[in-house]
Design a protein around this motif. Structure first.
Motif, mmCIF file in Angstrom:
data_model
loop_
_atom_site.group_PDB
_atom_site.id
_atom_site.type_symbol
_atom_site.label_atom_id
_atom_site.label_comp_id
_atom_site.label_asym_id
_atom_site.label_seq_id
_atom_site.Cartn_x
_atom_site.Cartn_y
_atom_site.Cartn_z
ATOM 1 N N VAL A 179 5.409 6.001 1.862
ATOM 2 C CA VAL A 179 4.894 7.319 1.498
ATOM 3 C C VAL A 179 5.850 7.912 0.475
ATOM 4 O O VAL A 179 7.054 7.984 0.723
ATOM 5 C CB VAL A 179 4.763 8.255 2.720
ATOM 6 N N ILE A 180 5.306 8.319 -0.670
ATOM 7 C CA ILE A 180 6.089 8.996 -1.704
ATOM 8 C C ILE A 180 5.579 10.424 -1.749
ATOM 9 O O ILE A 180 4.392 10.653 -1.985
ATOM 10 C CB ILE A 180 5.930 8.326 -3.080
ATOM 11 N N CYS A 181 6.466 11.385 -1.518
ATOM 12 C CA CYS A 181 6.049 12.776 -1.367
ATOM 13 C C CYS A 181 6.843 13.708 -2.277
ATOM 14 O O CYS A 181 8.053 13.554 -2.414
ATOM 15 C CB CYS A 181 6.239 13.193 0.088
ATOM 16 N N THR A 182 6.144 14.665 -2.870
ATOM 17 C CA THR A 182 6.803 15.717 -3.644
ATOM 18 C C THR A 182 6.667 17.078 -2.955
ATOM 19 O O THR A 182 6.982 18.087 -3.551
ATOM 20 C CB THR A 182 6.235 15.811 -5.074
ATOM 21 N N GLY A 183 6.199 17.106 -1.720
ATOM 22 C CA GLY A 183 6.143 18.345 -0.948
ATOM 23 C C GLY A 183 4.779 18.997 -1.011
ATOM 24 O O GLY A 183 3.884 18.496 -1.637
ATOM 25 N N VAL A 184 4.573 20.020 -0.385
ATOM 26 C CA VAL A 184 5.297 21.042 0.345
ATOM 27 C C VAL A 184 4.996 20.945 1.841
ATOM 28 O O VAL A 184 4.694 19.873 2.344
ATOM 29 C CB VAL A 184 4.950 22.461 -0.168
ATOM 30 N N LEU A 185 5.046 22.075 2.521
ATOM 31 C CA LEU A 185 4.940 22.122 3.975
ATOM 32 C C LEU A 185 3.700 21.419 4.522
ATOM 33 O O LEU A 185 3.760 20.796 5.576
ATOM 34 C CB LEU A 185 4.963 23.585 4.436
ATOM 35 N N ALA A 186 2.577 21.480 3.842
ATOM 36 C CA ALA A 186 1.345 20.834 4.314
ATOM 37 C C ALA A 186 1.515 19.332 4.483
ATOM 38 O O ALA A 186 0.818 18.700 5.274
ATOM 39 C CB ALA A 186 0.196 21.131 3.349
ATOM 40 N N ARG A 244 0.865 -1.180 0.000
ATOM 41 C CA ARG A 244 0.000 0.000 0.000
ATOM 42 C C ARG A 244 0.906 1.235 0.000
ATOM 43 O O ARG A 244 1.781 1.374 0.848
ATOM 44 C CB ARG A 244 -0.896 0.009 1.219
ATOM 45 N N VAL A 245 0.681 2.127 -0.962
ATOM 46 C CA VAL A 245 1.536 3.295 -1.144
ATOM 47 C C VAL A 245 0.706 4.571 -1.057
ATOM 48 O O VAL A 245 -0.307 4.710 -1.739
ATOM 49 C CB VAL A 245 2.274 3.238 -2.500
ATOM 50 N N CYS A 246 1.176 5.490 -0.246
ATOM 51 C CA CYS A 246 0.579 6.816 -0.129
ATOM 52 C C CYS A 246 1.374 7.759 -1.021
ATOM 53 O O CYS A 246 2.590 7.881 -0.878
ATOM 54 C CB CYS A 246 0.654 7.288 1.316
ATOM 55 N N PHE A 247 0.700 8.419 -1.935
ATOM 56 C CA PHE A 247 1.300 9.454 -2.769
ATOM 57 C C PHE A 247 0.833 10.783 -2.208
ATOM 58 O O PHE A 247 -0.371 11.051 -2.164
ATOM 59 C CB PHE A 247 0.870 9.284 -4.230
ATOM 60 N N ALA A 248 1.759 11.615 -1.730
ATOM 61 C CA ALA A 248 1.417 12.851 -1.031
ATOM 62 C C ALA A 248 2.042 14.059 -1.712
ATOM 63 O O ALA A 248 3.222 14.045 -2.034
ATOM 64 C CB ALA A 248 1.889 12.767 0.419
ATOM 65 N N SER A 249 1.214 15.082 -1.900
ATOM 66 C CA SER A 249 1.701 16.277 -2.576
ATOM 67 C C SER A 249 0.761 17.439 -2.343
ATOM 68 O O SER A 249 -0.445 17.246 -2.181
ATOM 69 C CB SER A 249 1.781 16.002 -4.075
ATOM 70 N N TYR A 258 10.900 19.753 -9.160
ATOM 71 C CA TYR A 258 11.541 20.001 -10.450
ATOM 72 C C TYR A 258 11.834 21.488 -10.634
ATOM 73 O O TYR A 258 12.789 21.869 -11.308
ATOM 74 C CB TYR A 258 10.622 19.504 -11.571
ATOM 75 N N ALA A 259 11.026 22.323 -10.003
ATOM 76 C CA ALA A 259 11.179 23.772 -10.140
ATOM 77 C C ALA A 259 12.409 24.308 -9.408
ATOM 78 O O ALA A 259 12.860 25.422 -9.681
ATOM 79 C CB ALA A 259 9.928 24.484 -9.623
ATOM 80 N N LYS A 260 12.948 23.537 -8.485
ATOM 81 C CA LYS A 260 14.111 23.979 -7.721
ATOM 82 C C LYS A 260 15.381 23.427 -8.361
ATOM 83 O O LYS A 260 15.712 22.258 -8.201
ATOM 84 C CB LYS A 260 13.997 23.522 -6.268
ATOM 85 N N VAL A 261 16.078 24.299 -9.088
ATOM 86 C CA VAL A 261 17.261 23.876 -9.833
ATOM 87 C C VAL A 261 18.537 24.123 -9.035
ATOM 88 O O VAL A 261 19.441 23.300 -9.012
ATOM 89 C CB VAL A 261 17.337 24.614 -11.184
ATOM 90 N N LYS A 262 18.616 25.245 -8.359
ATOM 91 C CA LYS A 262 19.882 25.635 -7.710
ATOM 92 C C LYS A 262 19.832 25.689 -6.185
ATOM 93 O O LYS A 262 20.877 25.724 -5.544
ATOM 94 C CB LYS A 262 20.305 27.001 -8.246
ATOM 95 N N THR A 263 18.626 25.732 -5.612
ATOM 96 C CA THR A 263 18.513 25.817 -4.153
ATOM 97 C C THR A 263 17.480 24.803 -3.652
ATOM 98 O O THR A 263 16.526 24.499 -4.353
ATOM 99 C CB THR A 263 18.078 27.230 -3.705
ATOM 100 N N PRO A 264 17.668 24.311 -2.438
ATOM 101 C CA PRO A 264 16.730 23.328 -1.894
ATOM 102 C C PRO A 264 15.449 23.985 -1.374
ATOM 103 O O PRO A 264 15.436 25.169 -1.048
ATOM 104 C CB PRO A 264 17.515 22.703 -0.743
ATOM 105 N N THR A 265 14.390 23.186 -1.276
ATOM 106 C CA THR A 265 13.142 23.671 -0.694
ATOM 107 C C THR A 265 13.199 23.518 0.824
ATOM 108 O O THR A 265 13.999 22.723 1.348
ATOM 109 C CB THR A 265 11.933 22.866 -1.213
ATOM 110 N N LEU A 266 12.350 24.247 1.517
ATOM 111 C CA LEU A 266 12.254 24.110 2.969
ATOM 112 C C LEU A 266 11.816 22.686 3.329
ATOM 113 O O LEU A 266 12.390 22.053 4.217
ATOM 114 C CB LEU A 266 11.266 25.129 3.540
ATOM 115 N N THR A 267 10.832 22.177 2.626
ATOM 116 C CA THR A 267 10.349 20.829 2.903
ATOM 117 C C THR A 267 11.446 19.799 2.655
ATOM 118 O O THR A 267 11.623 18.868 3.447
ATOM 119 C CB THR A 267 9.107 20.509 2.048
#
Length: 156
Positions: A87-94, A7-12, A115-124
């Motif tokens: 759990v497979i997650c692509t973010g964000v804070l929620a 069973r896999v949770c896809f979270a985004s 994918y939108a973050k090319v040069k810096t990491p996200t907070l999540t």
């Protein structure tokens, strides 16, 4: 005796993060999957996939912490009801409470940096990197921030 599918949770969150996650639809179809996303004006409906909603969270608003608390309670209910293996997650804070609780319950966490973050990491990404069992980046430049991450290119 045949073993059940994992069973896999896809979270985004909604929007582009959800669009990225939906690129993994072949995986969703392969496993016993469900989707957790943010509640928005439009309903995210993915045919054949059970869907759950969490509140949108903006870290710059005063309601950030109360919304995260509500999401933690909702996530607890979702995890209790669905009992995912992964759990497979692509973010964000929620999605952070869901990811933290899944780790607390001993589940595997796979995180895919945006994918939108090319040069810096996200907070999540920075929050979940130490906890993720597998952490994926879609740009090689991010390996300097996440040295143990896996780079396989973009999912688009």
């Amino acid at each position: 005796m045949r073993k059940e599918k994992p069973r896999v949770c896809f979270a985004s969150s909604s929007g582009g993060h959800l669009e990225e996650l939906l690129m993994l639809r072949p995986l969703m179809d392969r496993y016993d999957s469900f989707l957790v996303t943010e509640k928005t004006a439009y309903k995210a409906a993915v045919e054949g996939i059970r869907c759950y909603d969490l509140l949108q969270v903006n870290r710059r608003e005063w309601s950030c912490l109360p919304r995260l608390a509500v999401n933690a309670c909702r996530s607890l209910g979702i995890l209790w009801r669905e009992r995912p293996d992964v759990v497979i997650c692509t973010g964000v804070l929620a999605m952070v409470p869901l990811c933290l609780l899944s780790k607390l319950f001993g589940k595997r966490l796979l995180f895919i940096e945006s994918y939108a973050k090319v040069k810096t990491p996200t907070l999540t990404g920075r929050l979940l990197y130490p906890l993720a069992d597998r952490f994926y980046v879609q740009w090689q430049e991010l390996l300097k921030f996440y040295p143990k991450a896996v780079y396989l290119g973009g999912i688009y």
